[in-house]
Design a protein around this motif. Structure first.
Motif, short mmCIF file in Angstrom:
data_model
loop_
_atom_site.label_atom_id
_atom_site.label_comp_id
_atom_site.label_asym_id
_atom_site.label_seq_id
_atom_site.Cartn_x
_atom_site.Cartn_y
_atom_site.Cartn_z
N VAL A 7 2.44 13.52 -25.66
CA VAL A 7 0.63 13.08 -26.23
C VAL A 7 0.00 12.66 -25.23
N ALA A 8 -1.38 13.15 -24.45
CA ALA A 8 -2.45 12.11 -23.43
C ALA A 8 -3.48 11.46 -24.07
N ASN A 9 -3.20 10.11 -24.21
CA ASN A 9 -3.86 9.48 -25.54
C ASN A 9 -4.70 8.75 -24.42
N THR A 10 -5.01 8.94 -22.95
CA THR A 10 -6.22 8.66 -21.56
C THR A 10 -6.47 9.88 -21.08
N VAL A 11 -7.63 9.73 -20.32
CA VAL A 11 -7.93 10.80 -19.57
C VAL A 11 -6.20 10.30 -18.18
N GLU A 12 -6.61 9.58 -18.10
CA GLU A 12 -4.80 8.88 -16.84
C GLU A 12 -3.57 9.96 -16.90
N ASP A 13 -3.37 9.60 -18.46
CA ASP A 13 -2.47 10.70 -18.96
C ASP A 13 -2.68 11.71 -18.71
N SER A 14 -3.58 12.60 -19.13
CA SER A 14 -3.94 13.66 -19.22
C SER A 14 -4.40 13.98 -17.29
N LEU A 15 -4.31 13.60 -17.13
CA LEU A 15 -4.76 14.06 -15.18
C LEU A 15 -2.71 13.95 -14.86
N LYS A 16 -2.05 13.22 -15.04
CA LYS A 16 -0.72 12.97 -14.82
C LYS A 16 -0.63 14.42 -15.42
N GLN A 17 -0.45 14.74 -16.38
CA GLN A 17 -0.20 16.00 -17.71
C GLN A 17 -0.55 17.23 -16.16
N VAL A 18 -1.64 17.44 -15.48
CA VAL A 18 -1.79 18.91 -14.80
C VAL A 18 -1.37 19.12 -13.82
N LYS A 19 -1.25 17.36 -12.92
CA LYS A 19 -0.36 17.67 -12.15
C LYS A 19 0.81 18.01 -12.58
N GLN A 20 1.26 17.16 -13.37
CA GLN A 20 2.72 17.23 -14.10
C GLN A 20 2.96 19.23 -13.83
N LEU A 21 2.27 20.16 -14.59
CA LEU A 21 1.81 21.02 -14.82
C LEU A 21 1.81 22.41 -14.23
N ALA A 22 1.31 21.73 -12.92
CA ALA A 22 1.19 22.48 -11.84
C ALA A 22 2.37 22.72 -10.89
N ALA A 23 2.81 20.96 -11.02
CA ALA A 23 3.69 21.36 -9.96
C ALA A 23 4.70 22.15 -10.53
N VAL A 24 5.17 22.37 -12.44
CA VAL A 24 5.87 23.04 -12.38
C VAL A 24 5.27 24.49 -12.14
N ALA A 25 4.38 25.08 -11.89
CA ALA A 25 3.85 26.41 -11.92
C ALA A 25 4.14 26.70 -10.45
N GLU A 26 4.13 26.03 -9.87
CA GLU A 26 3.78 26.01 -8.06
C GLU A 26 2.65 26.30 -7.07
N HIS A 27 1.76 25.62 -8.43
CA HIS A 27 0.05 25.93 -7.44
C HIS A 27 -0.20 23.91 -7.90
N PRO A 28 0.14 23.46 -6.99
CA PRO A 28 -0.55 22.14 -7.24
C PRO A 28 -1.94 22.11 -6.67
N ALA A 29 -2.51 23.19 -5.34
CA ALA A 29 -3.59 22.83 -5.61
C ALA A 29 -4.60 23.09 -6.21
N ARG A 30 -3.75 24.14 -7.32
CA ARG A 30 -5.50 24.59 -8.48
C ARG A 30 -4.78 22.82 -9.59
N GLY A 31 -3.93 23.33 -10.02
CA GLY A 31 -3.99 21.51 -10.32
C GLY A 31 -5.11 20.30 -9.98
N GLU A 32 -4.61 19.44 -8.85
CA GLU A 32 -5.77 19.23 -7.64
C GLU A 32 -7.64 19.41 -8.42
N ALA A 33 -7.75 21.17 -8.15
CA ALA A 33 -8.25 21.21 -8.04
C ALA A 33 -9.22 21.43 -9.98
#
Length: 205
Positions: free
Chosen positions: A53-79
């Motif tokens: 559970v993402a309890n802060t903005v920082e936690d959520s941004l880490k999850q975005v980066k994590q899942l973008a890497a899993v999906a092999e679309h890191p640039a989309r995560g950064e966007a």
């Protein structure tokens, strides 16, 4: 979620057998996934990624980066991260913080450690309920709201108490609808929630 929208998505009970029938390359699950389930999937050669559970903005941004890497679309995560940071920057306020209650269906309120509470702080509000000792999913009755009202009530739902005519007597309290979907998860929802909070803050000025 609207029922017609929910029906567009397939569901499982989370059993190993049901997941195997879908033949996935990767399973993304909660950190609350039973260890036995995770171990069984991994023994069967299925990669498992878990998110909490993402309890802060920082936690959520880490999850975005994590899942973008899993999906092999890191640039989309950064966007997406850039989009979120831009929305938060645009929604920031240097004015005196206003007290706010996010009043959800059934009269419950978020705790100080919830993502929405972090967003309140970042957009010029403070959690009125947290300041009075209420935690995550605690119940805030109508009587308590009337006796000790905040500057703004963010109504997330349409329960009887939330629509009670007695609330009209709170002449100094601003009331605004806050779509319940903005409270769920993080990621792209953060930008939308920040924009809505900024809009409410601007309307109150």
């Amino acid at each position: 979620m609207d029922l017609t929208v929910a029906r567009r998505f397939a569901v499982t009970g989370g059993t190993v057998e049901e997941v195997l029938a879908l033949d996935p390359d990767i399973v993304v699950g909660s950190t609350y996934m039973p260890p036995a389930t995770r171990a069984a999937l991994e023994r069967l050669g299925i990669r498992v990624e878990t998110v909490g559970v993402a309890n802060t903005v920082e936690d959520s941004l880490k999850q975005v980066k994590q899942l973008a890497a899993v999906a092999e679309h890191p640039a989309r995560g950064e966007a997406m991260i850039t989009q979120i940071n831009t929305a938060l920057s645009n929604a920031a306020s240097n004015a005196r913080p206003l007290t706010a209650v996010v009043w959800q269906q059934g009269g419950i309120v978020p705790g100080d450690g919830a993502l929405i509470s972090d967003l309140l702080r970042r957009t010029g509000f403070t959690s009125h309920s947290a300041a009075r000792g209420l935690g995550q999913a605690d119940y805030l009755p109508l009587e308590a709201m009337l006796a000790d009202p905040p500057d703004v009530i963010l109504t997330a739902g349409s329960g009887r108490a939330q629509q009670h005519p007695a609330l009209t007597a709170l002449g100094q309290t601003y009331r605004a609808q806050f779509d319940s979907s903005l409270l769920y998860c993080g990621g792209p929802t953060i930008a939308k929630a920040a924009q809505r909070l900024a809009q409410i803050r601007e309307t109150m000025q």
